[in-house]
Design an enzyme around this catalytic site. Structure first.
Site, PDB file in Angstrom:
ATOM      1  N   GLY A  46       0.900  -1.243   0.045  1.00  0.00           N
ATOM      2  CA  GLY A  46      -0.068  -0.011  -0.095  1.00  0.00           C
ATOM      3  C   GLY A  46       0.945   1.198   0.129  1.00  0.00           C
ATOM      4  O   GLY A  46       0.539   2.215  -0.815  1.00  0.00           O
ATOM      5  N   CYS A  47       1.999   1.127   0.687  1.00  0.00           N
ATOM      6  CA  CYS A  47       2.759   2.477   0.956  1.00  0.00           C
ATOM      7  C   CYS A  47       3.583   2.687  -0.277  1.00  0.00           C
ATOM      8  O   CYS A  47       3.801   3.987  -0.837  1.00  0.00           O
ATOM      9  CB  CYS A  47       3.632   2.420   2.119  1.00  0.00           C
ATOM     10  SG  CYS A  47       2.691   2.125   3.584  1.00  0.00           S
TER      11      CYS A  47
END
Length: 154
Positions: A46-47
């Protein structure tokens, strides 16, 4: 978790080390808009999607600066930056003090286990250091979209 910030609030000041070990202060960006986004952990799916999405719109947002903040150490931030050629400051908030001031450190749950961590959020800060937009619990893919929409709107 502290109170949520809202448009018009003064953005909490900070001084943190970036991925190169340099001190970066919010006041360094006075006179230009800056997107400050908080992410849980460098080089996780996600990051990575969020950071690469912001990297990909960086050429379309004029003079607006992008600054990422996570609890990771500078060395980990540096690896993340180099791996994906992000090209903007990634700041180490190892004691999560800045995250707490922005109201993005809180209880999370994964697989039924509760723990404290970063609640993915982003803030557009105006030229005078005030919150223009505050997006709590933003999805990785929505971060660059919301940024470009907010800049186009005003």
């Amino acid at each position: 978790m502290s109170t949520h910030l809202a448009p018009g609030d003064k953005a909490p000041a900070f001084t943190l080390l970036d991925q190169h070990g340099n001190k970066v202060k919010l006041s360094d960006f006075k006179g230009r808009k800056v997107l400050v986004y908080f992410y849980p952990k460098a080089d996780t799916p996600g990051c990575t999607a969020q950071s690469c999405g912001l990297r990909d719109v960086a050429g379309d947002i004029g003079d607006t600066a992008i600054v990422g903040i996570s609890p990771d150490e500078p060395a980990r931030q540096k690896k993340f930056d180099e791996k994906y050629s992000l090209g903007f400051p990634l700041l180490a908030d190892t004691d999560h003090a800045v995250a707490e001031r922005y109201g993005v450190w809180g209880e999370k749950s994964m697989y039924g286990k509760k723990y404290f961590g970063i609640i993915r959020s982003a803030f557009l800060i105006d030229e005078s250091g005030r919150i223009a937009e505050a997006w709590y619990k933003i999805s990785p893919k929505d971060t660059p979209v919301r940024l470009t929409q907010a800049l186009a709107a005003g």
